[in-house]
Design a protein around this motif. Structure first.
Motif, PDB file in Angstrom:
ATOM      1  N   HIS A  46       4.741  57.108  30.535  1.00 32.55           N
ATOM      2  CA  HIS A  46       6.205  57.009  30.450  1.00 32.55           C
ATOM      3  C   HIS A  46       6.786  57.969  29.418  1.00 32.55           C
ATOM      4  O   HIS A  46       7.994  58.202  29.410  1.00 32.55           O
ATOM      5  CB  HIS A  46       6.615  55.584  30.079  1.00 32.55           C
ATOM      6  CG  HIS A  46       6.297  54.583  31.146  1.00 32.55           C
ATOM      7  ND1 HIS A  46       6.780  54.687  32.432  1.00 32.55           N
ATOM      8  CD2 HIS A  46       5.530  53.463  31.118  1.00 32.55           C
ATOM      9  CE1 HIS A  46       6.329  53.660  33.144  1.00 32.55           C
ATOM     10  NE2 HIS A  46       5.570  52.917  32.373  1.00 32.55           N
ATOM     11  N   LYS A  47       5.918  58.490  28.546  1.00 29.90           N
ATOM     12  CA  LYS A  47       6.391  59.392  27.494  1.00 29.90           C
ATOM     13  C   LYS A  47       5.698  60.729  27.639  1.00 29.90           C
ATOM     14  O   LYS A  47       5.152  61.282  26.684  1.00 29.90           O
ATOM     15  CB  LYS A  47       6.120  58.775  26.114  1.00 29.90           C
ATOM     16  CG  LYS A  47       6.801  57.423  25.921  1.00 29.90           C
ATOM     17  CD  LYS A  47       6.459  56.807  24.583  1.00 29.90           C
ATOM     18  CE  LYS A  47       7.134  55.451  24.413  1.00 29.90           C
ATOM     19  NZ  LYS A  47       6.795  54.822  23.112  1.00 29.90           N
ATOM     20  N   HIS A  48       5.704  61.237  28.862  1.00 30.81           N
ATOM     21  CA  HIS A  48       5.043  62.502  29.161  1.00 30.81           C
ATOM     22  C   HIS A  48       5.661  63.631  28.343  1.00 30.81           C
ATOM     23  O   HIS A  48       6.876  63.819  28.333  1.00 30.81           O
ATOM     24  CB  HIS A  48       5.176  62.815  30.651  1.00 30.81           C
ATOM     25  CG  HIS A  48       4.603  64.141  31.043  1.00 30.81           C
ATOM     26  ND1 HIS A  48       3.356  64.551  30.652  1.00 30.81           N
ATOM     27  CD2 HIS A  48       5.120  65.149  31.782  1.00 30.81           C
ATOM     28  CE1 HIS A  48       3.109  65.744  31.146  1.00 30.81           C
ATOM     29  NE2 HIS A  48       4.175  66.140  31.827  1.00 30.81           N
ATOM     30  N   GLY A  49       4.809  64.363  27.620  1.00 27.56           N
ATOM     31  CA  GLY A  49       5.282  65.449  26.780  1.00 27.56           C
ATOM     32  C   GLY A  49       5.598  65.030  25.364  1.00 27.56           C
ATOM     33  O   GLY A  49       5.877  65.885  24.521  1.00 27.56           O
ATOM     34  N   GLY A  50       5.579  63.722  25.081  1.00 29.12           N
ATOM     35  CA  GLY A  50       5.834  63.247  23.734  1.00 29.12           C
ATOM     36  C   GLY A  50       4.645  63.494  22.816  1.00 29.12           C
ATOM     37  O   GLY A  50       3.576  63.949  23.228  1.00 29.12           O
ATOM     38  N   TRP A  51       4.820  63.143  21.545  1.00 24.66           N
ATOM     39  CA  TRP A  51       3.765  63.434  20.573  1.00 24.66           C
ATOM     40  C   TRP A  51       2.500  62.645  20.875  1.00 24.66           C
ATOM     41  O   TRP A  51       1.390  63.154  20.663  1.00 24.66           O
ATOM     42  CB  TRP A  51       4.265  63.123  19.160  1.00 24.66           C
ATOM     43  CG  TRP A  51       4.459  61.654  18.873  1.00 24.66           C
ATOM     44  CD1 TRP A  51       5.595  60.929  19.038  1.00 24.66           C
ATOM     45  CD2 TRP A  51       3.470  60.757  18.382  1.00 24.66           C
ATOM     46  NE1 TRP A  51       5.394  59.616  18.693  1.00 24.66           N
ATOM     47  CE2 TRP A  51       4.088  59.490  18.270  1.00 24.66           C
ATOM     48  CE3 TRP A  51       2.136  60.870  18.026  1.00 24.66           C
ATOM     49  CZ2 TRP A  51       3.411  58.361  17.818  1.00 24.66           C
ATOM     50  CZ3 TRP A  51       1.443  59.756  17.568  1.00 24.66           C
ATOM     51  CH2 TRP A  51       2.090  58.516  17.464  1.00 24.66           C
ATOM     52  N   LEU A  52       2.655  61.407  21.383  1.00 22.00           N
ATOM     53  CA  LEU A  52       1.472  60.613  21.699  1.00 22.00           C
ATOM     54  C   LEU A  52       0.722  61.205  22.895  1.00 22.00           C
ATOM     55  O   LEU A  52      -0.523  61.227  22.925  1.00 22.00           O
ATOM     56  CB  LEU A  52       1.887  59.169  21.993  1.00 22.00           C
ATOM     57  CG  LEU A  52       0.754  58.144  22.103  1.00 22.00           C
ATOM     58  CD1 LEU A  52      -0.065  58.106  20.828  1.00 22.00           C
ATOM     59  CD2 LEU A  52       1.323  56.756  22.413  1.00 22.00           C
ATOM     60  N   ASP A  53       1.471  61.702  23.860  1.00 19.49           N
ATOM     61  CA  ASP A  53       0.850  62.342  25.023  1.00 19.49           C
ATOM     62  C   ASP A  53       0.136  63.624  24.614  1.00 19.49           C
ATOM     63  O   ASP A  53      -1.000  63.882  25.031  1.00 19.49           O
ATOM     64  CB  ASP A  53       1.923  62.640  26.067  1.00 19.49           C
ATOM     65  CG  ASP A  53       1.335  63.242  27.336  1.00 19.49           C
ATOM     66  OD1 ASP A  53       0.322  62.713  27.829  1.00 19.49           O
ATOM     67  OD2 ASP A  53       1.875  64.241  27.830  1.00 19.49           O
ATOM     68  N   VAL A  54       0.773  64.435  23.789  1.00 19.61           N
ATOM     69  CA  VAL A  54       0.151  65.678  23.318  1.00 19.61           C
ATOM     70  C   VAL A  54      -1.095  65.374  22.491  1.00 19.61           C
ATOM     71  O   VAL A  54      -2.125  66.056  22.604  1.00 19.61           O
ATOM     72  CB  VAL A  54       1.166  66.493  22.489  1.00 19.61           C
ATOM     73  CG1 VAL A  54       0.497  67.708  21.849  1.00 19.61           C
ATOM     74  CG2 VAL A  54       2.339  66.931  23.362  1.00 19.61           C
ATOM     75  N   LEU A  55      -1.018  64.330  21.666  1.00 19.90           N
ATOM     76  CA  LEU A  55      -2.173  63.946  20.849  1.00 19.90           C
ATOM     77  C   LEU A  55      -3.345  63.521  21.725  1.00 19.90           C
ATOM     78  O   LEU A  55      -4.502  63.893  21.465  1.00 19.90           O
ATOM     79  CB  LEU A  55      -1.781  62.812  19.900  1.00 19.90           C
ATOM     80  CG  LEU A  55      -2.885  62.294  18.973  1.00 19.90           C
ATOM     81  CD1 LEU A  55      -3.312  63.388  17.998  1.00 19.90           C
ATOM     82  CD2 LEU A  55      -2.417  61.056  18.217  1.00 19.90           C
ATOM     83  N   THR A  56      -3.064  62.770  22.789  1.00 21.49           N
ATOM     84  CA  THR A  56      -4.124  62.328  23.699  1.00 21.49           C
ATOM     85  C   THR A  56      -4.784  63.510  24.399  1.00 21.49           C
ATOM     86  O   THR A  56      -6.015  63.588  24.495  1.00 21.49           O
ATOM     87  CB  THR A  56      -3.553  61.363  24.739  1.00 21.49           C
ATOM     88  OG1 THR A  56      -2.960  60.247  24.074  1.00 21.49           O
ATOM     89  CG2 THR A  56      -4.643  60.874  25.681  1.00 21.49           C
ATOM     90  N   VAL A  57      -3.967  64.433  24.893  1.00 22.36           N
ATOM     91  CA  VAL A  57      -4.514  65.620  25.558  1.00 22.36           C
ATOM     92  C   VAL A  57      -5.338  66.443  24.575  1.00 22.36           C
ATOM     93  O   VAL A  57      -6.403  66.968  24.913  1.00 22.36           O
ATOM     94  CB  VAL A  57      -3.383  66.467  26.164  1.00 22.36           C
ATOM     95  CG1 VAL A  57      -3.928  67.763  26.734  1.00 22.36           C
ATOM     96  CG2 VAL A  57      -2.650  65.679  27.233  1.00 22.36           C
ATOM     97  N   THR A  58      -4.874  66.534  23.324  1.00 17.21           N
ATOM     98  CA  THR A  58      -5.581  67.327  22.318  1.00 17.21           C
ATOM     99  C   THR A  58      -6.923  66.695  21.957  1.00 17.21           C
ATOM    100  O   THR A  58      -7.916  67.399  21.765  1.00 17.21           O
ATOM    101  CB  THR A  58      -4.718  67.462  21.050  1.00 17.21           C
ATOM    102  OG1 THR A  58      -3.450  68.031  21.402  1.00 17.21           O
ATOM    103  CG2 THR A  58      -5.395  68.338  20.021  1.00 17.21           C
TER     104      THR A  58
END
Length: 876
Positions: A180-192
């Motif tokens: 639901h927060k695609h592109g947010g800091w939590l999403d970026v952190l998960t991808v990283t």
């Protein structure tokens, strides 16, 4: 038109075609479960038979049985059997008894027949008796393999069931939130952080032990029960077990969490763009209803399929995790059996794990059939589906967009249709160039690529400058003397981060001008030689580790008299030792028993380099002098000496228990790790792809045979089988690499490739190639395989860390090539030396850092390439 969507009941907006649990549907699911159980039973039987063949290919099982029979006969003779029988009759009766025992064990039967007898015993858990090990059951020691394994099975199930259930539910919830927060800091952190899942659970286990047990002392190092009876009684058995489960459960969780969240978040993002989800949002349904009914329900079969892969791989990795945490489960039993060479337990463990994997697959298959409303089950238990859902469909959809086209014979010329293939090759080349440009847009890909290039370049340079045989000889101390290195000290660079520096090693040699030498003739034809070594010691914080004086006399017939004296900065002289020296000798200050009794301390080096206090000694900085006084009885006699004042730091990597410089195995472990990983990935992946293409194209019995072999191989646990081969045959890296490739060929990937090739087989240019007269093999290798090569690159890059960690895992269990200096071998020596308990953290953390660096580099690039080559992922 609904004016207020929120006022409508939740059931009105559930997805259509949800399975209704009627008596008929339950009957069909039961039939399906029975048919799957029967199929898996046959698969397990084949896997067990292959395990038995592998175990006894060199006759080891026969050898063990004969050894046990001879041991029984010897015990009977010691107990008085045939004591009063004449020697001639005794030998005959012993031989008859031996043959009777052979017949009872089936050793007189042909090998092929014996294998089927062992198969029956294996399938019924009649695994015989262990050679060495035993289990305490009902107050009685039992050496039955079945008892040994089943007594420890509940502990393994408790640990891994808890960890994997926690992993599944937490990962699903976090993935839903992030979607639901695609592109947010939590999403970026998960991808990283997702590349961190390239490391296995035992890796995180060691890190957690270092942080929470060794450093913070919050949690126990391992085990299942505490060693303090008072604390155990205060906490109770349940709290005690839960406390000891925190770190191993956390290690399993961290080993798969980021990868699971990344993959499942991608599932949710893909499903969130479907029409029915957009319609639900437009109608104003609450997010909770959209999540549970419109996202989670259709994605659940794919999640289960993906989770099943993680679960099966988790079972195989349990051996190392239980070893690291000393958890009393099957994995620890397996390790002990390998160390004791208890073959019946080794084979029995592999069979039990095959059953566990089969049960896991069965449970997940049933859950898949129950949860996926698109799957139709007839009364015979066969499964069909209008939509080939699940993980394989998801993988296929990433590469091939769905088409609603009817296959028809076109009257267009072959030349025109063949242009489709030419165009596809041009598209592939263009996409490859585009992918190269796309890499620059992903910082993670750039970092990963640069890291890989540095690692490969370093590996090539190391291999070119030093041969493997030279490295092995140096590591084993054949071409290099490690005695002048301090023992178990951290790297010297830690002094850059310390205000009070730790002492460094000082080496002085009289042949190199390191000592002030005087030679005085004495009465009676004697000669007095004195070597004075200045020992600068400017350290306030710690004492030297030891003092070594290596003496080499040169004389004709009369050996010299040597006296050693240490002079402190304030002029206090301490006589160390006096002796007649006939041969070269190494004197260690810490091993001088007479001096220890004289000074009343076990550490004379601390007293002699201190302020002189026995109760509270503190380092006394300044310039010390070591005097080597030599009385020669011959005019041409000489004495050379070399003094080593051992420090508390050394080099850029420190040393191990055997004083070896850890820089050597850390550097040489790099080409070995990359060689193993790259060869394993290349050999297994390309072979798997070719076999999948052959099966897909020819179909029929060829495809059926490949699929059956794949199912059997998926039941065989990779790591235990590799460990069994290494333990029973030869611990050679090339043998281990070959078996790894062989067992990896028929894995999960073959089904994914098959799903993709099934789509490619229907494309127009394939039909054109057939009309043009192209043969089967030409179509496979010129038209099918090249089409998938661009998508193969991300997978190959991503798989490299798994094989690198596999080699390290085998080495950690003591099953790798014993000659090679590798990262896993360092960890094995560190665990044998209780490095974490002893505070020698560099011995463990350095190889872990190299493993993580290698795995992280390949994972970073692989995840980025996956997003570049897969358009569906690039948008997410």
């Amino acid at each position: 038109m609904i004016s207020d969507p929120t006022s409508v009941s939740e059931t009105e907006y559930k997805l259509p075609n949800v399975r209704a649990f009627t008596i008929k549907s339950l009957w069909r699911i039961g039939g399906y479960a029975l048919m799957r159980a029967l199929s898996l039973f046959i698969t397990v039987a084949i896997a067990v038979y292959l395990t038995i063949l592998i175990a006894n290919m060199g006759g080891y099982v026969d050898e063990i049985m004969r050894g046990l029979i001879e041991e029984n006969i010897s015990g009977m003779l010691r107990g008085g059997w045939l004591k009063d029988v004449p020697i001639e009759d005794r030998l005959r009766l012993i031989e008859e008894g031996r043959q009777a025992m052979y017949e009872e064990k089936g050793l007189n039967e042909p090998f092929l027949l014996r294998t089927f007898i062992w198969l029956k015993n294996g399938m019924t858990f009649n695994l015989g008796e262990a050679s060495v090990m035993a289990s305490r059951r009902y107050g009685i020691d039992s050496n039955l393999v079945r008892d040994i394994l089943l007594d420890n099975l509940p502990n393994t199930l408790l640990l891994f069931a808890t960890a994997n259930l926690l992993l599944f539910f937490v990962s699903v919830w976090v993935a839903l939130v992030i979607s639901h927060k695609h592109g947010g800091w939590l999403d970026v952190l998960t991808v990283t952080l997702s590349p961190l899942s390239s490391a296995p659970s035992w890796f995180y286990g060691v890190v957690l032990i270092f942080v929470f047990a060794a450093q913070m002392r919050w949690l126990p190092f391992g085990g299942m029960y505490g060693t303090d009876p008072v604390e155990n009684a205060a906490n109770g058995p349940v709290l005690t077990i839960l406390k000891h489960m925190i770190l191993p459960v956390g290690a399993i969780f961290l080993g798969s969490f980021f990868q699971s969240v990344y993959a499942w978040r991608t599932f949710f993002l893909i499903y969130s763009h479907d029409d029915y989800v957009e319609m639900a949002r437009a109608r104003g349904l609450p997010r909770r209803i959209i999540d549970t009914q419109y996202l989670l329900r259709p994605a659940l079969p794919s999640l289960l399929t993906n989770f099943s892969f993680l679960l099966i791989s988790s079972w195989s990795g349990s051996v190392l995790l239980e070893l690291v945490f000393d958890w009393p489960g099957l994995g620890l039993i397996f390790f002990n059996a390998i160390m004791l060479f208890d073959t019946p337990v080794i084979v029995g463990f592999t069979i039990v794990y095959a059953y566990m994997i089969a049960m896991t697959v069965l449970i997940l298959d049933i859950a898949y059939a129950v949860l996926d409303p698109r799957v139709k089950i007839d009364l015979s238990g066969r499964v069909s589906s209008n939509v080939s859902g699940g993980f394989f469909e998801f993988v296929r959809s990433l590469f091939i967009p769905r088409k609603k086209a009817v296959k028809t014979r076109s009257t267009t010329s072959v030349r025109f249709k063949f242009s489709h293939f030419i165009a596809s090759l041009q598209d592939s080349w263009a996409s490859s160039k585009s992918a190269a440009r796309e890499i620059g847009r992903y910082p993670s890909a750039v970092i990963g690529l640069l890291l890989i290039l540095v690692l490969i370049g370093a590996a090539i340079y190391i291999s070119a400058t030093t041969s493997s045989e030279t490295a092995i000889r140096i590591w084993r101390g054949q071409d290099y003397d490690w005695t002048e290195n301090p023992q178990l000290v951290p790297p010297a660079w830690i002094n850059y981060f310390r205000k009070d520096k730790l002492p460094e090693t000082l080496i002085l040699d009289s042949r190199e001008g390191g000592a002030e030498e005087t030679l005085k003739p004495q009465d009676g034809g004697l000669f007095l030689q004195q070597l004075s070594f200045p020992l600068d010691y400017p350290y306030y914080i710690d004492f030297p580790q030891d003092l070594l004086v290596a003496l080499e006399p040169s004389f004709e017939s009369k050996p010299p008299l040597v006296s050693l004296t240490l002079v402190s900065p304030n002029g206090v002289e301490t006589s160390l030792e006096s002796f007649i020296l006939q041969d070269p000798k190494s004197y260690y200050l810490s091993q001088d028993d007479i001096l220890q009794r004289k000074l009343k301390t076990l550490y004379p080096q601390q007293f002699l380099f201190s302020n002189g206090s026995l109760e509270n000694p503190k380092p006394y900085p300044g310039q010390y002098h070591l005097l080597v006084d030599v009385v020669h009885f011959e005019p041409n006699a000489t004495m050379e000496a070399r003094v080593v004042l051992y420090g508390k730091v050394y080099g850029w990597a420190g040393t191990d228990l055997y004083r070896r410089d850890l820089a050597m195995p850390l550097v040489w472990g790099l080409p070995i790790a990359l060689m193993f990983g790259l060869l394993a990935v290349t050999g297994s992946t390309i072979t798997t792809m070719i076999i999948a293409a052959i099966g897909t194209w020819f179909g029929g019995w060829v495809d059926a045979l490949i699929q059956r072999l794949t199912e059997v191989n998926m039941i065989l646990p990779l790591f235990p089988v590799l460990a069994m081969v290494a333990a029973l045959y030869e611990r050679n890296i090339w043998l281990i690499l070959g078996v790894t490739i062989l067992l990896s060929i028929f894995g999960n990937a073959i089904k994914s490739y098959r799903a993709i090739f099934l789509q490619f087989r229907e494309l127009p240019y394939i039909e054109a190639a057939q009309s043009y007269g192209a043969g089967n093999w030409r179509i496979i290798f010129r038209y099918l395989v090249p089409r998938i090569l661009p998508t193969l690159i991300p997978q190959m890059v991503t798989l490299v860390p798994g094989y690198v960690f596999l080699e390290a895992s085998l080495a950690l269990m003591g099953l790798s090539d014993p000659r090679l200096p590798t990262w896993g071998k360092i960890l094995r020596d560190a665990f044998d030396g209780n490095a974490l308990l002893g505070g020698h953290y560099h011995w463990v953390l350095e190889p872990l850092a190299f493993l993580l660096l290698t795995g992280f580099g390949f994972a970073l690039l692989g995840f980025a390439l996956d997003r570049i080559f897969n358009p569906r992922l690039r948008e997410q």
